[in-house]
Motif scaffolding. Structure first.
Motif, PDB file in Angstrom:
ATOM      1  N   SER A  56     -33.385 -19.451  10.015  1.00  0.00           N
ATOM      2  CA  SER A  56     -33.609 -19.037   8.625  1.00  0.00           C
ATOM      3  C   SER A  56     -33.644 -17.519   8.466  1.00  0.00           C
ATOM      4  N   SER A  57     -33.868 -16.799   9.571  1.00  0.00           N
ATOM      5  CA  SER A  57     -33.939 -15.334   9.499  1.00  0.00           C
ATOM      6  C   SER A  57     -32.609 -14.668   9.817  1.00  0.00           C
ATOM      7  N   GLN A  76     -29.206 -13.057   9.730  1.00  0.00           N
ATOM      8  CA  GLN A  76     -28.302 -12.399   8.792  1.00  0.00           C
ATOM      9  C   GLN A  76     -27.112 -11.875   9.594  1.00  0.00           C
ATOM     10  N   TYR A  77     -25.971 -12.499   9.383  1.00  0.00           N
ATOM     11  CA  TYR A  77     -24.756 -12.167  10.126  1.00  0.00           C
ATOM     12  C   TYR A  77     -23.660 -11.853   9.125  1.00  0.00           C
ATOM     13  N   ASP A  78     -23.078 -10.676   9.264  1.00  0.00           N
ATOM     14  CA  ASP A  78     -22.037 -10.272   8.311  1.00  0.00           C
ATOM     15  C   ASP A  78     -20.854  -9.703   9.085  1.00  0.00           C
ATOM     16  N   SER A 110     -22.386  -6.943  11.643  1.00  0.00           N
ATOM     17  CA  SER A 110     -23.807  -6.628  11.613  1.00  0.00           C
ATOM     18  C   SER A 110     -24.618  -7.898  11.871  1.00  0.00           C
ATOM     19  N   LYS A 134     -28.869  -9.394  12.176  1.00  0.00           N
ATOM     20  CA  LYS A 134     -30.304  -9.190  12.036  1.00  0.00           C
ATOM     21  C   LYS A 134     -30.976 -10.553  12.133  1.00  0.00           C
ATOM     22  N   ALA A 135     -32.052 -10.641  12.920  1.00  0.00           N
ATOM     23  CA  ALA A 135     -32.734 -11.928  13.068  1.00  0.00           C
ATOM     24  C   ALA A 135     -34.089 -11.732  13.724  1.00  0.00           C
ATOM     25  N   SER A 183     -25.555  -3.038  14.310  1.00  0.00           N
ATOM     26  CA  SER A 183     -24.293  -3.069  13.581  1.00  0.00           C
ATOM     27  C   SER A 183     -23.242  -2.339  14.407  1.00  0.00           C
TER      28      SER A 183
END
Length: 218
Positions: A35-36, A38-40, A47, A49-50, A63
């Motif tokens: 749920s945490s 964040q993959y872009d 990038s 974030k988790a 990133s």
């Protein structure tokens, strides 16, 4: 402050087969909280974030400006309990490898060559494409490698071949007794040490320029 996770990478290249013109990327983090995550991914950047960790959790982020462009729509990712595994499809099809993962030539201890997947540019023929293995949730090569070690360890059981002494009319237990009670134990210890030495001496193929990133994210 977010930490930079360990990132492993390897690649393949092809002028005619897009599915073999790829970059393998593994973000080594145990128990990533889905749920945490964040993959872009864009054609030029990636990038991440988790929050991750067993017990006490920590925040991780990074990133990258990629060396070459990729096709986000044909790239894939797979989350496992041990890592986030990504296959990036290179946009430009050519035989030459990327000289590094990132656009800028910078050094970082967090981004390393993945020796489990690495194949030299001139040795790609005859090596299987690993893309399908990512969907299985494992790290290609790891299970097979461990199985190989288990097989070697099992060779300690070849002591049982001493039973062949029976071909000469000698009972195996008698032969072991005559050879000394410590003979079998010493043989087993030698096998284990030999395996350890092989592992430590195997540095794998020389990497191209390892990736090199910007400072840790805040």
């Amino acid at each position: 402050m977010s930490k930079h996770p360990e990132v492993l990478w390897a690649q393949r290249s092809s002028e005619t087969q897009p599915e073999k013109n790829i970059v393998y990327l593994t973000v080594n983090l145990t128990d990533i909280k889905e749920s945490s995550l964040q993959y872009d991914l864009t054609p030029a950047t990636l990038s991440f974030k988790a929050t991750a960790g067993t017990g006490e959790q920590s925040d991780y982020a990074f990133s990258l400006d990629l060396y070459g462009e990729v096709d986000p729509e044909k790239s894939t990712k797979h989350l496992t309990s041990r890592s986030l595994v990504v296959v990036l499809r290179k946009k430009e099809q050519k035989l030459e490898y990327w000289p590094r993962l990132t656009k800028e030539k910078l050094r970082t201890p967090h981004i390393k060559t993945d020796f489990n997947k690495w194949v030299d540019e001139d040795e790609q023929d005859g090596n299987p494409n690993l893309e399908d293995d990512f969907g299985a949730g494992g790290i290609p090569g790891m299970d097979d490698g461990m199985g190989g070690l288990g097989g070697l360890g099992g060779m300690g059981g070849m002591g049982g071949m001493g039973g062949m002494g029976g071909m000469g009319g000698m009972d195996f237990s008698q032969m072991m007794s005559q050879a000394g009670a410590g003979f079998g134990a010493g043989s087993g210890g030698t096998d284990e040490e030999g395996i350890a030495e092989d592992d430590s001496d195997d540095d794998g193929p020389p990497p191209l320029e390892d990736a090199e990133s910007a400072p840790e994210q805040k």
